[in-house]
Design a protein around this motif. Structure first.
Motif, short mmCIF file in Angstrom:
data_model
loop_
_atom_site.label_atom_id
_atom_site.label_comp_id
_atom_site.label_asym_id
_atom_site.label_seq_id
_atom_site.Cartn_x
_atom_site.Cartn_y
_atom_site.Cartn_z
N ALA A 332 9.06 -6.19 3.34
CA ALA A 332 7.84 -6.02 3.25
C ALA A 332 7.47 -4.90 4.62
N GLU A 333 8.39 -4.97 5.43
CA GLU A 333 8.16 -3.86 6.58
C GLU A 333 8.48 -2.52 6.25
N ASN A 334 9.04 -2.49 5.10
CA ASN A 334 9.28 -1.06 4.65
C ASN A 334 8.94 -0.57 3.46
N TYR A 335 8.30 -1.45 2.59
CA TYR A 335 7.70 -1.03 1.46
C TYR A 335 6.35 -1.33 1.38
N PHE A 336 5.51 -0.23 1.04
CA PHE A 336 4.01 -0.29 1.26
C PHE A 336 3.59 0.32 -0.10
N LEU A 337 3.03 -0.76 -1.19
CA LEU A 337 2.76 -0.55 -2.34
C LEU A 337 1.46 0.34 -2.66
N GLN A 338 1.31 1.12 -3.43
CA GLN A 338 0.11 2.16 -3.58
C GLN A 338 -0.36 2.03 -4.92
N LEU A 339 -1.51 2.53 -5.35
CA LEU A 339 -1.95 2.74 -6.94
C LEU A 339 -2.14 4.28 -7.02
N MET A 340 -1.71 4.76 -8.14
CA MET A 340 -2.00 6.20 -8.64
C MET A 340 -2.85 6.16 -10.05
N PRO A 341 -4.07 6.53 -10.19
CA PRO A 341 -4.64 6.71 -11.32
C PRO A 341 -3.75 7.44 -12.53
N LEU A 342 -3.86 6.51 -13.75
CA LEU A 342 -2.92 7.16 -14.75
C LEU A 342 -3.14 8.57 -15.03
N LYS A 343 -4.61 8.87 -14.94
CA LYS A 343 -4.74 10.25 -15.22
C LYS A 343 -4.39 11.13 -14.33
#
Length: 871
Positions: A332-343
């Motif tokens: 949890a201290e090393n992985y920070f999740l993000q979201l990228m638009p499919l487009k």
């Protein structure tokens, strides 16, 4: 006609026939008499009707005659403009050719950039719900490195957990492109593909890929199910219906064909030939039982999610750290999740690591191409203005005659705009013809598969028409205003002051110089950076090392395969193990001796021959003994691991792979070597262990003729393998492929820099010719008074040297800023120094001096009597 209707007199009929034009009655049916001469009781007297008719006919005829005269006059005027313009272009062939070359270059570059950019922007647009579909990726912080990473690889549990715990995450789908070539066989027919995916059962409901046969909701539900492409089905099944048939696929297992999908569109980031059901990998469910694909620890999966309508992705991202703390606390201290638009996946993911089997573009290349095309267009437009104005003295006679004959300023402007229109029209037609041949030739350079049919897209046709109109109206407007402005008195006095607004033309020339210097600097830096990446020492010998994929039927015959290969004297050594340079690496967590925290690092499974085959230098200690398995519990580490742990003497220290695991001793330290692209990957701390049981790759060191040796290796392979064609690559070529985008950028910037230099030279020719034309009498007087040719040349060059200096001061800071931003994207990069700027400035000054000197010498050598004869 009935009895209750009155016939008009014959003279009225003749009057109607005389004045009645056919155009008045178009679309009106019925007899003329019945139309205009109704029952007297209903429409009034015959006299009133006839008067009304004659008035109407006279009114419309008068309006028609006036309108016809205006149209005829306009036609005559524009016909005269076009005819005069054609004669002028024919009379001034040199100027016309220079202008035409500039316009053709500008329009060709602009249209090609438009075609390329439009194609890139259309990727993945076939999917519905595009505005709420996202790809999960993570910001990864490794304490063992000096930089952070962004990677597409996620765990197999992230997608399902997000859907379960967050109402705004409506759907998910997991995709895992396989790591090597797979063979799909039916009877005696084989199909080899590098694009095999594992996918969730909801794949065809999540994405809008066309399933031609099979049920979208169940095709990928059962274990050992496979859905194949239309081309694959045609290749191995012919005209038979493949649904329900069994094929031999990955790891020689039997799979049931449950569907056929239409071949994936070219404008799709995901490119695959076959999909295997995700349940095939689930432990205790499918035959493969891949635990790593179905837990939190391993990070090799691609995850896509759909959010509910109106949900902000930022709001979801803010909640994901809580999910990581609940389910994956150790990361949890090393992985920070993000979201990228499919487009955005195709163009904006170039800096995100660990992409595979996904067709990615480069927004940097798109911006560079579009910006370069715009700069070339500006240079060509400025050229046209300057070169057209350089003909001012020659056109003043025509302007004077037209003004004496009554032409207005607007009519004169129309005359010169029409000349621009003709030039632009011809240039556009030629540009389309050039693109017809250039598009296929440019495809390898830019890594595209553009068709010549792209020229007939509506957006391209509209752009061509827009260029014709825009250049004619806007680029031709300023010369038209200037050339039509002088009063008759100045023309009759013989003044050559037409187009004398020299400050504006010098501003334009400064802009041209600045653009050329900017592009030259960028090209030099890109060349140096690309060469640096390709030629930087890698820490091993990459030349003539051939890596063969043996993770197939050959792994059972590997000893025979090696024995046969070593019979060839051109083969120095073979390393067969799990890992090889270019085949991908794996990460693991470990607990080094004396280090309190868990460390994430790279791990290489190798055999005893690995170090000699790749020529990796041993710093101290030893590597694994050849031909012995005694070192199965020993480890070799790289220098980066030693530096990070700050060990003075690492030999004999231990590493554990779990907190309560057995300690493994370190027996040697090797020099650092690069195993990935220098553009995006640093050398991480690495552990190498002895692994000869899991063989995925054979690295063959060739010392003799590579072509003959490769043919020999292929013959040996074909004699041992029954259904698997050989799949190999050379390490040096693999590294070159890692810099494909940089190579494409280099090629494009070089082309545009050369074009800018040529066009700038043409523009300089036009402005110099104009200035010398206007100052010809002054130069003749100076020569009569004793001035030498060299002094005259020096005088002219001095003025343009100042322009070059000002252009350099504008272009250099801008180029430095933008290039520095581009270089920051690289892990390994060159240092910015003054060399590129000095070369760009000197080259520009040299080319301008050459052109100016040639024209100045020609003007200075003109006989003064010819110039001053009319004084």
């Amino acid at each position: 006609m009935s009895d209750n209707k009155i016939r008009p007199p014959k003279w009225i009929q003749r009057l109607v026939e005389r004045y009645c034009e056919p155009y008045l009655f178009e679309g009106i049916s019925g007899d003329l008499e019945e139309l205009f001469f109704e029952n007297v009781d209903q429409k009034g007297t015959v006299k009133a009707r006839l008067i009304y008719l004659l008035q109407a006919l006279g009114f419309f005829r008068l309006r028609f005659i006036k309108r016809s005269k205006r149209v005829s006059n306009m036609k005559a005027i524009w016909s005269n403009y076009l005819l005069t313009s054609l004669r002028s272009l024919k009379r001034h062939k040199a100027f016309f050719a220079i202008n035409l070359i500039g316009l053709i270059t500008a329009i060709t570059c602009s249209l090609y950039a438009l075609i390329y950019i439009h194609d890139e922007l259309q990727f993945d647009k076939q999917h519905s719900d595009l505005d709420r579909t996202y790809r999960l990726y993570k910001h990864y912080i490794n304490p063992a490195e000096n930089i952070d990473h962004f990677t597409y690889e996620t765990s197999g549990m992230m997608g399902p957990t997000m859907t379960e715990e967050y109402a705004d995450v409506q759907e998910f789908v997991r995709v895992c492109p396989w790591f090597s070539k797979a063979i799909i066989s039916y009877e005696q027919n084989n199909f080899a593909t590098n694009n095999l995916y594992f996918a969730d059962s909801s794949f065809f409901q999540f994405f809008d890929f066309n399933l031609m046969a099979g049920n979208a909701s169940t095709a990928l539900a059962a274990p050992s199910s496979i859905v194949i492409s239309q081309s694959l089905a045609k290749s191995i099944f012919g005209d038979e219906n493949p649904v329900g048939e069994s094929v031999i696929g990955l790891h020689d297992l039997t799979y049931t064909v449950t569907g056929v999908f239409e071949d994936i569109p070219r404008r799709s980031s995901m490119q695959f030939d076959a999909l295997i059901s995700w349940s095939t990998t689930v432990p205790n469910v499918g035959p493969l039982s891949y635990t790593w694909m179905n837990n939190w620890l391993a990070q090799g999966i691609f995850t896509f999610v759909k959010l509910s309508e109106g949900t902000r992705p930022e709001a979801v991202v803010e909640e994901l750290p809580d999910m990581m703390n609940r389910h994956f606390e150790e990361r949890a201290e090393n992985y920070f999740l993000q979201l990228m638009p499919l487009k955005d996946m195709h163009l904006y993911g170039e800096d995100i690591r660990n992409e595979r089997s996904i067709k990615t573009g480069s927004i940097t290349f798109v911006y560079t191409l579009g910006f370069s095309a715009l700069l070339v267009f500006l240079i060509a437009s400025v050229n046209y203005v300057n070169i057209t104005l350089s003909r001012a003295t020659e056109t003043k006679t025509e302007v004077g005659i037209r003004k004496v004959m009554g032409s207005t300023k607007h009519q004169l402007m129309g005359r010169f705009v029409s000349e621009t229109f003709i030039s632009t029209l011809i240039a556009t037609i030629i540009s389309y013809g050039l693109l017809f041949f250039l598009i296929p030739q440019m495809n390898p350079l830019v890594g595209k598969e553009l068709s010549i049919m792209a020229l007939f897209q509506p957006i391209v046709l509209i752009a061509g028409l827009t260029f014709i109109l825009a250049i004619s109206l806007f680029v031709g407007f300023y010369p038209a205003v200037v050339l039509s402005a002088p009063p008759i008195s100045s023309i009759l006095k013989g003044s050559s002051a037409i187009g004398s607004t020299g400050w504006f033309r010098k501003v334009l020339l400064t802009l041209q110089y600045a653009i050329s210097i900017f592009l030259i600097v960028c090209t030099i830096i890109v060349i140096r950076q690309t060469n640096y990446l390709k030629n930087k020492p890698l820490g091993f010998d990459k030349e003539q090392v051939m890596v063969i994929d043996v993770n197939n039927e050959m792994d059972q015959k590997i000893e025979v395969f090696e024995t046969e290969l070593l019979k060839n004297p051109n083969i120095a050594s073979i390393s067969t193990s799990r890992s090889a340079v270019g085949s991908g690496t794996f990460s693991t967590t470990l607990f080094p001796e004396g280090y309190s925290d868990e460390l994430t690092t790279r791990i290489f499974g190798v055999d005893q021959e690995f170090f000699d085959t790749y020529g990796i230098r041993l710093n101290y200690g030893r590597t694994f003994f050849k031909g012995s398995q005694a070192d199965s519990n020993n480890l070799v580490i790289n220098q980066s691991m030693v530096d990070f742990l700050e060990w003075d003497d690492p030999i004999g220290k231990h590493i554990r792979f779990s907190e309560d695991g057995d300690p493994a001793p370190i027996i040697g330290v090797i020099d650092d070597f690069h195993y990935g692209s220098l553009a995006t990957a640093t050398i991480e701390p690495m552990v190498l262990y002895l692994n000869t049981s899991t063989v995925w790759n054979s690295s063959v060191k060739i010392v003799g003729n590579p072509r003959e040796t490769v043919d020999y290796i292929i013959d040996v392979w074909d004699g041992l393998a029954s259904r698997t064609p050989i799949d190999f690559y050379f390490v040096d070529e693999w590294f070159d492929q890692q810099y494909e985008k940089e190579t494409q950028l280099l090629g494009m910037t070089t082309i545009y820099a050369i074009i800018s230099i040529i066009l700038c030279g043409l523009g300089l020719y036009g402005l110099t010719a104009l200035m010398l034309q206007q100052r010809q009498k002054e130069i003749s007087i100076r020569k009569v008074l004793g001035a030498s040719v060299s002094s005259i040349v020096s005088m002219v060059n001095k003025q343009f040297a100042i322009v070059v200096f000002i252009s350099f001061m504008i272009a250099a800071p801008l180029a430095y800023y933008l290039i520095a931003q581009w270089l920051n994207e690289f892990v390994y990069k060159i240092s910015m120094d003054a060399l590129a700027f000095v070369v760009a400035g000197v080259l520009t000054l040299f080319i301008s001096g050459l052109i100016i000197s040639a024209l100045s010498i020609k003007t200075a050598n003109t006989n003064p009597s010819e110039t001053l004869s009319n004084e």
